[in-house]
Write a protein that holds these residues in place. Structure first.
Motif, mmCIF file in Angstrom:
data_model
loop_
_atom_site.group_PDB
_atom_site.id
_atom_site.type_symbol
_atom_site.label_atom_id
_atom_site.label_comp_id
_atom_site.label_asym_id
_atom_site.label_seq_id
_atom_site.Cartn_x
_atom_site.Cartn_y
_atom_site.Cartn_z
ATOM 1 N N LYS A 152 0.818 -1.221 0.000
ATOM 2 C CA LYS A 152 0.000 0.000 0.000
ATOM 3 C C LYS A 152 0.845 1.262 0.000
ATOM 4 O O LYS A 152 0.537 2.227 -0.692
ATOM 5 C CB LYS A 152 -0.948 -0.012 1.193
ATOM 6 C CG LYS A 152 -2.007 -1.087 1.095
ATOM 7 C CD LYS A 152 -2.912 -1.073 2.305
ATOM 8 C CE LYS A 152 -3.931 -2.204 2.199
ATOM 9 N NZ LYS A 152 -4.775 -2.272 3.394
ATOM 10 N N HIS A 156 0.702 3.770 -3.134
ATOM 11 C CA HIS A 156 0.145 5.098 -2.863
ATOM 12 C C HIS A 156 1.161 6.186 -3.204
ATOM 13 O O HIS A 156 0.802 7.234 -3.743
ATOM 14 C CB HIS A 156 -0.287 5.206 -1.405
ATOM 15 C CG HIS A 156 -0.930 6.517 -1.083
ATOM 16 N ND1 HIS A 156 -2.207 6.844 -1.497
ATOM 17 C CD2 HIS A 156 -0.457 7.604 -0.426
ATOM 18 C CE1 HIS A 156 -2.504 8.067 -1.100
ATOM 19 N NE2 HIS A 156 -1.454 8.554 -0.447
ATOM 20 N N GLY A 160 -0.958 7.606 -5.893
ATOM 21 C CA GLY A 160 -1.959 8.291 -5.092
ATOM 22 C C GLY A 160 -3.127 7.360 -4.790
ATOM 23 O O GLY A 160 -2.935 6.210 -4.409
ATOM 24 N N ASP A 161 -4.327 7.844 -5.001
ATOM 25 C CA ASP A 161 -5.532 7.059 -4.702
ATOM 26 C C ASP A 161 -6.071 6.305 -5.912
ATOM 27 O O ASP A 161 -7.190 5.781 -5.872
ATOM 28 C CB ASP A 161 -6.632 7.969 -4.135
ATOM 29 C CG ASP A 161 -6.236 8.535 -2.774
ATOM 30 O OD1 ASP A 161 -5.560 7.808 -2.018
ATOM 31 O OD2 ASP A 161 -6.597 9.690 -2.481
ATOM 32 N N PRO A 163 -7.156 3.485 -8.239
ATOM 33 C CA PRO A 163 -7.390 2.054 -7.994
ATOM 34 C C PRO A 163 -6.339 1.213 -8.723
ATOM 35 O O PRO A 163 -5.963 1.510 -9.862
ATOM 36 C CB PRO A 163 -8.788 1.815 -8.573
ATOM 37 C CG PRO A 163 -9.430 3.169 -8.614
ATOM 38 C CD PRO A 163 -8.305 4.140 -8.859
#
Length: 194
Positions: A152, A156, A160-161, A163
Motif C-alpha cells: 500500500k 500510494h 496516489g488514490d 485504484p
C-alpha cells in the motif's frame, strides 16, 4: 522463459524472496506485477505500469536451511494478474530438499510452497508458469500459510488514490525507467515468431 509463454501470458510478476528455518520456517518477499495491454503481430507488447506487492509465509514442520530466490511468474489469466491487487491467503505444503545454484524451471520447493497459485496447473484458465534462480540449501517438510497483499505504501506513493485495477488496466502512465524491461520482454516474444 519460452517465447511462446511470453506471447500467450496476460501478465508477468517479478518476485524476490528469502526463506529460512529451523523447525519453524519464515519467508518474506516483495515484487511487482505488470499486465499486457495489447500485442501486435510482430510480438511488440504494450505493458501496464507496475503494481507492487509483498509476500510472507509462516510454516510449521521439519525444516532446516536458507534460500533466496528471484522468480518471474508468467500469469496466463486476467484473474491471476489482478489477484496481486488484493489481500490473498492460501494454505499449502512444502516437501523437498532444494540445493540450488543457478537457473531453475519452476518455483523451488520451500520458496512459496506448492500452492496452486504458484505452480503450473492443468487448468489453463489459471495456469502460472514460474522461472526461478535460487541460491542456498533448504530441506523442508512443512505446512504453511502464505499471504500475498499489495504494498500500500509504495503504490500510494507512486499512484496516489488511483485504484490498482486502473493501474493494471493502462489508465495510469508507466515509468520511462521500465522501458528496457518492456523492450527485453518484447524481444523474447519475437523469438517465438522466428
Amino acid at each position: 522463459m519460452k517465447p511462446g509463454i511470453v506471447n500467450a501470458c496476460e501478465g508477468l510478476a517479478f518476485v524476490k524472496a528469502a526463506k529460512g528455518g529451523l523447525g519453524l520456517t519464515l519467508a518474506h518477499g516483495h515484487g511487482f506485477v505488470i499486465r499486457k495491454l495489447d500485442q501486435d503481430r510482430h510480438a511488440n507488447s504494450r505493458w501496464s505500469a507496475p503494481v507492487y506487492f509483498k509476500v510472507s509465509q509462516l510454516g510449521l514442520g521439519a525444516a532446516v536451511g536458507y534460500e533466496s530466490v528471484e522468480s518471474i511468474l508468467a500469469l496466463m489469466s486476467y484473474h491471476s494478474v489482478v489477484r496481486f491487487t488484493e489481500e490473498h491467503k492460501v494454505m499449502g505444503t512444502d516437501l523437498g530438499l532444494v540445493t540450488t545454484d543457478g537457473a531453475m524451471s519452476g518455483v523451488p520447493a520451500g520458496t512459496f510452497g506448492t500452492s496452486n497459485h504458484m505452480d503450473v496447473q492443468a487448468d489453463n484458465e489459471h495456469a502460472v508458469f514460474a522461472y526461478s534462480q535460487a541460491h542456498g540449501l533448504l530441506a523442508n517438510l512443512s505446512i504453511n500459510g502464505t499471504d500475498t497483499h499489495p504494498d500500500k505504501d509504495m503504490n500510494h506513493k507512486l499512484y496516489g488514490d488511483a485504484p490498482l485495477a486502473e493501474v493494471l488496466g493502462g489508465k495510469v502512465p508507466t515509468f520511462q525507467e521500465l522501458t528496457p524491461l518492456y523492450r527485453m520482454i518484447s524481444d523474447t516474444g519475437r523469438k517465438a515468431l522466428t
